[in-house]
Design an enzyme around this catalytic site. Structure first.
Site, PDB file in Angstrom:
ATOM      1  CG  HIS A  57      25.786  31.724 -75.073  1.00  0.00           C
ATOM      2  ND1 HIS A  57      25.497  30.983 -73.921  1.00  0.00           N
ATOM      3  CD2 HIS A  57      26.275  32.879 -74.524  1.00  0.00           C
ATOM      4  CE1 HIS A  57      25.784  31.668 -72.955  1.00  0.00           C
ATOM      5  NE2 HIS A  57      26.224  32.732 -73.147  1.00  0.00           N
ATOM      6  CG  HIS A  59      28.782  35.451 -74.464  1.00  0.00           C
ATOM      7  ND1 HIS A  59      27.718  35.966 -73.788  1.00  0.00           N
ATOM      8  CD2 HIS A  59      29.103  36.256 -75.432  1.00  0.00           C
ATOM      9  CE1 HIS A  59      27.239  36.778 -74.439  1.00  0.00           C
ATOM     10  NE2 HIS A  59      27.910  37.021 -75.553  1.00  0.00           N
ATOM     11  CG  ASP A  61      30.487  33.609 -69.354  1.00  0.00           C
ATOM     12  OD1 ASP A  61      30.236  33.903 -70.757  1.00  0.00           O
ATOM     13  OD2 ASP A  61      29.741  33.972 -68.445  1.00  0.00           O
ATOM     14  CG  HIS A  62      28.376  30.156 -71.153  1.00  0.00           C
ATOM     15  ND1 HIS A  62      27.318  29.622 -70.683  1.00  0.00           N
ATOM     16  CD2 HIS A  62      28.563  31.470 -70.601  1.00  0.00           C
ATOM     17  CE1 HIS A  62      26.679  30.383 -70.126  1.00  0.00           C
ATOM     18  NE2 HIS A  62      27.168  31.771 -69.779  1.00  0.00           N
ATOM     19  CG  HIS A 114      22.754  36.173 -73.700  1.00  0.00           C
ATOM     20  ND1 HIS A 114      23.143  37.234 -72.804  1.00  0.00           N
ATOM     21  CD2 HIS A 114      23.989  35.484 -73.465  1.00  0.00           C
ATOM     22  CE1 HIS A 114      24.051  37.079 -72.312  1.00  0.00           C
ATOM     23  NE2 HIS A 114      24.843  36.001 -72.798  1.00  0.00           N
ATOM     24  CG  ASP A 133      24.233  33.238 -69.908  1.00  0.00           C
ATOM     25  OD1 ASP A 133      24.237  32.384 -69.228  1.00  0.00           O
ATOM     26  OD2 ASP A 133      25.245  33.915 -70.080  1.00  0.00           O
ATOM     27  CG  HIS A 171      25.540  33.653 -65.119  1.00  0.00           C
ATOM     28  ND1 HIS A 171      26.975  34.122 -64.813  1.00  0.00           N
ATOM     29  CD2 HIS A 171      25.486  33.384 -66.705  1.00  0.00           C
ATOM     30  CE1 HIS A 171      27.722  34.155 -66.038  1.00  0.00           C
ATOM     31  NE2 HIS A 171      26.725  33.833 -67.233  1.00  0.00           N
TER      32      HIS A 171
END
Length: 243
Positions: A57, A59, A61-62, A114, A133, A171
């Site tokens: 996805h 985001h 942080d990915h 998400h 996530d 995570h």
């Protein structure tokens, strides 16, 4: 067919990115690289070159590490529904598409909730799921874009996978998730036992991932939710929960 090697790469504050290596072909894949340097360093230390990146996805942080990894020649694959938000993609995929690492085939499963375009990657023969996530150990992703109905559907899809499937999520949230889960099912003996193991691992600075589908079916309050409404209530409670 020889098995795949999976290496956990801690990145940022609490993310896990993953290196997946196929010894037969020598190919190496990075999944959800929130940072480039730890991925590149870990690959180099093993004599591997990252030739592919798969993204669950959009985001940051990915995906933040993608440009530096792509500069080394990696081909980047991610969800078609989020292509506008991941400009580094070379290939877009959706439900039931197949992606490969050497001769190993992974099926794309769309798991909105998400984010609206979230996907996961399932290596059926190897028994591996990279869940981003969507599914966490004893948890699920916050509903930033999707609805409880969508996340409930995603949980049901993943619940259909073989119980022994190893789940590699994005995570290290397990301890907090488990503490919340105990407020939902304090009498769940499997959950109580699992939390004792999790607390011991975290006290020693050890990771709690991967998990398995069977373990999540036994202890995860979101996978065990009887309805979309119940999942939505639990997700709202977890958003407010302070462990």
């Amino acid at each position: 067919m020889a098995g795949l090697e999976v290496v956990r790469i801690p990145v940022l504050s609490d993310n896990y990115a993953w290196l997946v290596h196929d010894p037969a072909s020598g190919e190496t894949l990075a999944i959800d690289p929130g940072e480039a340097a730890p991925m590149l360093d870990a690959a180099a230390a093993r004599g591997w070159r990252i030739g592919q990146v798969w993204v669950t996805h959009w985001h940051p942080d990915h995906v933040a590490g993608i440009p530096d990894i792509k500069a080394g020649g990696a081909v980047v694959t991610g969800p078609a529904a989020e292509a506008a938000r991941i400009p580094t993609l070379d290939r877009t995929v959706g439900e039931a598409d197949v992606v490969t690492l050497g001769e190993h085939r992974a099926t794309v499963i769309e798991t909105p909730g998400h984010t609206l375009g979230h996907v996961v990657f399932h290596f059926a023969e190897a028994g591996l799921l990279f869940s981003g996530d969507t599914l966490f150990a004893m948890g699920c992703g916050r509903l930033f874009e999707g609805t409880p109905e969508q996340m409930f559907g995603s949980m049901r899809r993943l619940a259909e996978l073989p119980g022994e499937t190893a789940v590699y999520c994005g995570h290290e949230y397990t301890q907090s998730n488990g503490r919340y889960a105990l407020t939902v099912e304090p009498e769940n003996a499997e959950l109580v036992a699992r939390m004792a193991q999790v607390d011991a691992l975290r006290a020693g600075g050890e990771p709690t991932v991967p998990t398995t589908i069977a373990l999540e079916l036994a202890t995860n309050p979101f996978m065990r939710a009887p309805s979309a409404a119940a999942l939505g209530e639990r997700r709202a409670e977890k958003d407010r929960f302070r462990s």
